[in-house]
Design a protein around this motif. Structure first.
Motif, short mmCIF file in Angstrom:
data_model
loop_
_atom_site.label_atom_id
_atom_site.label_comp_id
_atom_site.label_asym_id
_atom_site.label_seq_id
_atom_site.Cartn_x
_atom_site.Cartn_y
_atom_site.Cartn_z
N ASN A 1 0.82 -1.21 0.00
CA ASN A 1 0.00 0.00 0.00
C ASN A 1 0.86 1.26 0.00
OD1 ASN A 1 -2.67 -0.76 -0.24
ND2 ASN A 1 -3.00 -1.00 1.94
N GLU A 2 1.88 1.28 0.83
CA GLU A 2 2.76 2.44 0.90
C GLU A 2 3.52 2.61 -0.41
OE1 GLU A 2 4.75 5.75 2.52
OE2 GLU A 2 2.87 4.69 2.98
N PHE A 3 3.90 1.52 -1.05
CA PHE A 3 4.61 1.58 -2.33
C PHE A 3 3.75 2.27 -3.38
CE2 PHE A 3 5.78 -0.23 -6.45
CZ PHE A 3 7.16 -0.04 -6.46
N VAL A 4 2.49 1.85 -3.50
CA VAL A 4 1.59 2.46 -4.49
C VAL A 4 1.27 3.90 -4.12
CG1 VAL A 4 -0.68 2.27 -5.57
CG2 VAL A 4 0.64 0.21 -5.10
N ARG A 5 1.08 4.17 -2.84
CA ARG A 5 0.78 5.54 -2.40
C ARG A 5 1.92 6.50 -2.75
NH1 ARG A 5 1.39 9.26 1.69
NH2 ARG A 5 3.19 8.11 2.49
N GLN A 6 3.16 6.07 -2.52
CA GLN A 6 4.29 6.92 -2.86
C GLN A 6 4.40 7.14 -4.36
OE1 GLN A 6 7.98 5.66 -1.09
NE2 GLN A 6 7.13 5.56 0.98
N LEU A 7 4.13 6.12 -5.14
CA LEU A 7 4.14 6.29 -6.59
C LEU A 7 3.12 7.34 -7.03
CD1 LEU A 7 4.47 2.64 -8.01
CD2 LEU A 7 6.17 4.46 -8.14
#
Length: 376
Positions: A288-294
């Motif tokens: 989730n954090e990976f997609v949010r940062q993207l």
């Protein structure tokens, strides 16, 4: 656009005492008002809003037994009620669970608006304190902050988050596009065949964490030794979280800098984490954090980040002919397409399908979950 700049600071003993008192008052007001609102509804079917809660706060501060509430700034107390009102709005809208009570063992926070702090010549002052905060400014603020949030985490570290207006700068247009498949053995796999690997931060510290938690469980509750042991566990958890966050920031920044369009799958991590065998690995990956940062870095840099439908059969669909397998267990890492005979790496094939579906959505708005082609 608004952006929060987070810095660590080291308070003086007087500031520690003031912050401890402020956190305690914020926690007390939030919990007492929450109990009052809950009881009013269940006992008298009365709905309490922010206006009534604010009046309740004023009445509490006038009572002699709660005179200590006047020793701290009134701004963070009012802000805690606004946050509680937002929590209730999210609950009634179905976006969150019912608000819960705040604990002194978890992260403490106090939000200050413009009337409760002063930013002057690179120095930050908070209300009720004459000395500036000893902030480690890793980068200068682009403007005067509109709000400042001071936090104390479970590891005993103080942070200040300054919300500022800033002008994002778009990166030069890049001809590259990329499709990304998220995984556990490798955090992400691109359509070109690049596999990032997975650092597995929790697994690296698992033995040390288990040792510290065993020592904590043996300490008497309420003792100073238990408090010391709890702090050691919290610091190790903080180290794991910081390492994970640093790795995700570096990976997402590189992807955004190099690619004009990033296509990624959307996953229901909350549902996937219910798997008892994979829950720890999924939580450690930070999808989730990976997609949010993207997404937010793409907005700042003028890049396009496309998320495809979660039910799109990216792993089971052949990227060459479009044939879709009926079933594909997780232990199948390579498979041969029955229609065209092409040999596929499961993750690379999924990344290529995600890229094709994402580009279709971006260009034509076509559905990303088409009907499977009939078997040859």
């Amino acid at each position: 656009m608004k952006r929060a700049y987070k810095y660590r600071f080291y308070p003086t003993p007087d500031q520690v005492e003031l912050l401890t008192q402020t956190f305690g008052c914020v926690r007390f007001i939030y919990n007492s008002i929450l109990r009052w609102r809950t009881d009013a509804y269940y006992k008298h079917q009365e709905k309490i809003g922010y206006v009534q809660a604010s009046a309740r706060l004023t009445a509490l501060k006038k009572e002699p037994e709660f005179a200590w509430l006047n020793d701290v700034s009134c701004v963070p107390l009012q802000q805690s009620l606004r946050h509680q009102q937002t929590a209730f709005a999210n609950f009634f809208a179905g976006r969150a669970k019912y608000p819960t009570f705040k604990s002194k063992r978890h992260k403490q926070a106090a939000e200050l608006t413009a009337s409760a702090f002063k930013y002057c010549e690179g120095k930050l002052y908070m209300a009720k304190s004459k000395a500036p905060l000893n902030v480690r400014w890793s980068c200068p603020l682009p403007s005067t902050p509109s709000t400042v949030t001071i936090t104390l985490d479970a590891a005993g570290r103080y942070f200040v988050s300054c919300l500022c207006e800033f002008e994002p700068v778009s990166l030069p247009i890049s001809p590259k596009t990329v499709g990304i498949d998220l995984g556990l053995k490798d955090l992400f796999i691109t359509d070109t065949g690049f596999k990032s690997g997975n650092p597995r931060h929790t697994a690296k510290c698992a033995a040390r964490l288990a040792l510290l938690q065993r020592r904590l469980s043996r300490k008497a509750r309420g003792s100073k030794n238990r408090a010391k042991a709890r702090l050691k566990v919290a610091r190790l958890h903080a180290k794991i979280a910081d390492c994970r966050q640093d790795a995700l920031h570096k990976a997402t920044r590189k992807l955004i800098n190099e690619n004009q369009v990033v296509c990624v799958e959307s996953l229901k991590v909350k549902n996937m984490i219910r798997n008892p065998k994979l829950s720890k690995a999924i939580a450690d990956a930070g999808w989730n954090e990976f997609v949010r940062q993207l997404q937010y870095k793409g907005d700042w840099a003028g890049r396009s980040v496309v998320t495809i439908d979660q039910f799109f059969p990216s792993s089971k669909r052949c990227n060459c002919c479009g044939f879709t397998m009926q079933k594909m267990p997780l232990d199948v890492r390579q498979w041969i397409c029955p229609a065209c005979g092409e040999t596929h790496d499961r993750d690379i094939n999924a990344a290529r399908n995600i890229k094709a579906a994402g580009l279709a959505v971006l260009a034509h708005g076509e559905p990303v979950n088409p009907e499977p082609l009939p078997a040859a």
